[in-house]
Design a protein around this motif. Structure first.
Motif, short mmCIF file in Angstrom:
data_model
loop_
_atom_site.label_atom_id
_atom_site.label_comp_id
_atom_site.label_asym_id
_atom_site.label_seq_id
_atom_site.Cartn_x
_atom_site.Cartn_y
_atom_site.Cartn_z
N ALA A 179 0.88 -1.09 0.17
CA ALA A 179 -0.13 0.02 0.02
C ALA A 179 0.80 1.09 -0.01
O ALA A 179 0.62 2.23 -0.70
CB ALA A 179 -0.90 0.03 1.15
N ALA A 180 1.95 1.18 0.76
CA ALA A 180 2.89 2.28 0.79
C ALA A 180 3.42 2.52 -0.63
O ALA A 180 3.71 3.75 -0.93
CB ALA A 180 3.78 2.20 1.98
N ILE A 181 3.78 1.46 -1.17
CA ILE A 181 4.77 1.71 -2.41
C ILE A 181 3.57 2.12 -3.32
O ILE A 181 4.04 3.21 -4.41
CB ILE A 181 5.26 0.15 -2.75
N ASN A 182 2.39 1.65 -3.48
CA ASN A 182 1.45 2.16 -4.28
C ASN A 182 1.26 3.69 -4.20
O ASN A 182 0.76 4.50 -5.09
CB ASN A 182 0.40 1.39 -4.48
N ALA A 183 1.50 3.96 -3.06
CA ALA A 183 0.93 5.63 -2.57
C ALA A 183 2.33 6.59 -2.91
O ALA A 183 2.14 7.79 -2.95
CB ALA A 183 0.79 5.59 -1.15
N GLY A 184 3.26 6.03 -3.56
CA GLY A 184 4.40 6.63 -4.02
C GLY A 184 5.68 6.66 -2.97
O GLY A 184 6.40 7.70 -3.04
N LEU A 185 5.47 6.20 -1.83
CA LEU A 185 6.36 6.39 -0.84
C LEU A 185 7.66 5.55 -1.20
O LEU A 185 7.69 4.51 -1.85
CB LEU A 185 6.10 5.88 0.79
N THR A 186 9.09 5.97 -0.81
CA THR A 186 10.38 5.25 -0.81
C THR A 186 10.53 4.15 0.20
O THR A 186 9.79 4.29 1.45
CB THR A 186 11.54 6.11 -0.88
N PRO A 187 11.21 3.20 0.09
CA PRO A 187 11.46 2.24 1.36
C PRO A 187 11.91 2.90 2.61
O PRO A 187 11.64 2.41 3.48
CB PRO A 187 12.51 1.22 0.62
N ASN A 188 12.57 3.89 2.25
CA ASN A 188 13.24 4.55 3.72
C ASN A 188 11.93 5.41 4.44
O ASN A 188 11.77 5.43 5.19
CB ASN A 188 14.31 5.74 3.15
N GLN A 189 11.26 5.91 3.41
CA GLN A 189 9.92 6.44 3.99
C GLN A 189 8.90 5.53 4.84
O GLN A 189 8.27 5.76 5.67
CB GLN A 189 9.11 7.41 3.13
N ILE A 190 8.76 4.54 4.05
CA ILE A 190 8.05 3.31 4.65
C ILE A 190 8.66 3.00 6.12
O ILE A 190 7.65 2.86 7.18
CB ILE A 190 7.84 2.05 3.62
N MET A 191 9.92 2.75 6.19
CA MET A 191 10.52 2.31 7.54
C MET A 191 10.35 3.40 8.37
O MET A 191 10.31 3.36 9.59
CB MET A 191 11.97 1.94 7.25
N ALA A 192 10.52 4.36 7.85
CA ALA A 192 10.33 5.76 9.14
C ALA A 192 8.96 5.90 9.32
O ALA A 192 8.83 6.09 10.73
CB ALA A 192 10.70 7.17 8.23
N LEU A 193 8.09 5.46 8.56
CA LEU A 193 6.49 5.71 9.14
C LEU A 193 6.26 4.46 10.14
O LEU A 193 5.32 4.79 11.08
CB LEU A 193 5.66 5.75 7.94
N ALA A 194 6.76 3.26 9.81
CA ALA A 194 6.43 2.30 10.71
C ALA A 194 7.09 2.77 11.93
O ALA A 194 6.76 2.42 13.09
CB ALA A 194 7.11 1.01 10.03
N GLY A 195 8.59 3.26 11.83
CA GLY A 195 9.17 3.41 13.13
C GLY A 195 8.50 4.82 13.90
O GLY A 195 8.47 4.55 15.09
N ILE A 196 7.88 5.64 13.45
CA ILE A 196 7.15 6.53 14.01
C ILE A 196 5.81 6.02 14.84
O ILE A 196 5.84 6.24 16.11
CB ILE A 196 6.49 7.66 13.22
#
Length: 418
Positions: A179-196
């Protein structure tokens, strides 16, 4: 006329005399208005006019060939390739490499620390002589080497980076990563969002179909082109009907909720990297034990042996050992009240008495004895308990990992001493 003037008061006579004098001066003594207007200069079309130029101000400090006449060739550093091997591959002499490295310490440092994947651009003149060499450091930085009369000179070519805001949102239909990839997020942003939200949401076990998330983040812009995506400014995540919000603090880079409470807490919700655990929602799931097709309201997981296990919080390792009941296990004491237990590990990365930090890798997921209906079952135990209470208030996370069918299902809760 004179008799009339003589009968006037002295003040009126004086005023009439002054005005008359002014009129006489204006008529006979002031210059012609046409003479006061300057002559307008008009340039003729097609006529050449002389122009003075300061030649010294235009002379460059370093004489180089115009870039338009250079022939550029791009090469990528291969694995195990040094600058000497690269120069040999593209047909440049070792003497030229020596001249480059001997000209400037910065040049030597850049060319002796090449890494696989680095891109170098070589600019040659009409005589096939190297004039410029460019090593890309990032999307907006490059190390430039230019030939001069006394060898080679170097400088850091850095473009100005601007920032702009962008927004993304998505609804989870299969798993969070897709879902995050389809929204245009990068892998680093996905991990940052999960970290938050990692202290409130277990991204390996809690994610469900229909969960939503949205975020405001920065984009890096160079010369009007987006070259990268930066920090997350604010984000929301709705998990199983509960919405969590986070906003960055510019002073320290930490995240806080809408009430000013820190998002970072004493314990992580999951000691496993959710990227190692893939999940999909399957309404016609084949039960790993009974073999019957039945709806599964939860989530099926897949995780390989050796998946890293993290410490849920800061603490001291009170036991790191092995026995035939727990296999490799690690006990971490976080305070006088709380302790976490990690059982059935494939290997241990910490020793008894060692101090660990939250998120530090302490072991790897392993296996245990056979169980009915499974070829091999792996299990992981994560327990938080209170010693001061008569019965343990435990937060158990026991799961059965089917190595053959690659499914994960809840196991019965055990007592606090397991």
């Amino acid at each position: 006329m004179l008799s009339i003037f003589a009968r006037l008061p002295r003040l009126h006579q004086t005023l009439i005399g002054c005005f008359s004098a002014l009129i006489v001066i204006a008529i006979f003594f002031l210059p012609n208005p046409q003479e006061l207007q300057g002559k307008e200069k008009h340039l003729e079309i097609g006529r050449h006019y002389p122009l003075s130029i300061n030649a010294e101000a235009l002379s460059p400090g370093v004489a180089i060939a115009p870039t338009a006449t250079l022939r550029w060739e791009q090469y990528q550093v291969k694995s195990g390739e040094s600058a000497a091997i690269l120069f040999q591959r593209i047909g440049l002499s070792s003497r030229l490499l020596y001249e480059l490295t001997a000209s400037d310490p910065e040049i030597k440092q850049q060319l002796t620390r090449l890494r696989p994947g680095d891109e170098l651009s070589f600019g040659f003149d009409e005589n096939d002589q190297l004039v410029q060499l460019r090593r890309s450091l990032s999307t907006y930085e490059a190390f430039m080497i230019t030939k001069s009369e006394h060898g080679f000179t170097a400088k850091l070519d850095k473009k100005e980076v601007h920032y702009q805001y962008n927004y993304a949102e998505a609804q989870i239909t299969s798993n969070f990563w897709n879902a995050a990839i389809n929204a245009g997020l990068t892998p680093n942003q996905i991990m940052a969002l999960a970290g938050i939200f990692g202290w409130d949401i277990d991204f390996a076990l809690d994610i469900r179909k229909g969960d939503t998330f949205s975020l405001l983040y920065l984009e890096e812009v160079v010369e009007g082109e987006i070259v990268g995506k930066g920090n997350i400014i604010a984000a929301t995540f709705t998990n199983q009907g509960t919405t969590f919000k986070a906003i960055i603090n510019d002073d320290n880079g930490d995240y806080y909720d809408e009430n000013g409470r820190a998002m970072k807490k004493a314990f992580l919700r999951s000691p496993v990297d959710f990227r190692r655990v893939s999940s999909n929602f399957n309404p016609r799931r084949l039960h790993p034990v009974t073999g019957r097709v039945r709806p599964h309201r939860g989530t099926d997981y897949v995780a390989p042996v050796g998946t890293p296990i993290w410490a849920a919080g800061d603490g001291i390792v009170v036991k790191s050992s092995y026995n035939r009941f727990n296999g490799n296990y690690v006990f971490i004491k976080h305070s006088t009240t709380y302790m976490t237990k990690y059982l059935h590990l494939k290997r241990r990365y910490v020793k008894t008495g060692q101090r660990v930090k939250q998120g530090q890798k302490i072991g790897a997921l392993g296996g245990q004895a056979e169980s009915p209906g499974h070829t091999c079952t792996m299990s992981f135990s994560f327990t938080v308990y209170t010693k001061t209470q008569e019965r343990c208030r435990s937060l158990n996370r026991h799961h059965s990992w089917d190595n053959q069918n690659r499914h994960l299902s809840p196991m019965p809760k055990s007592d606090c001493n397991s």
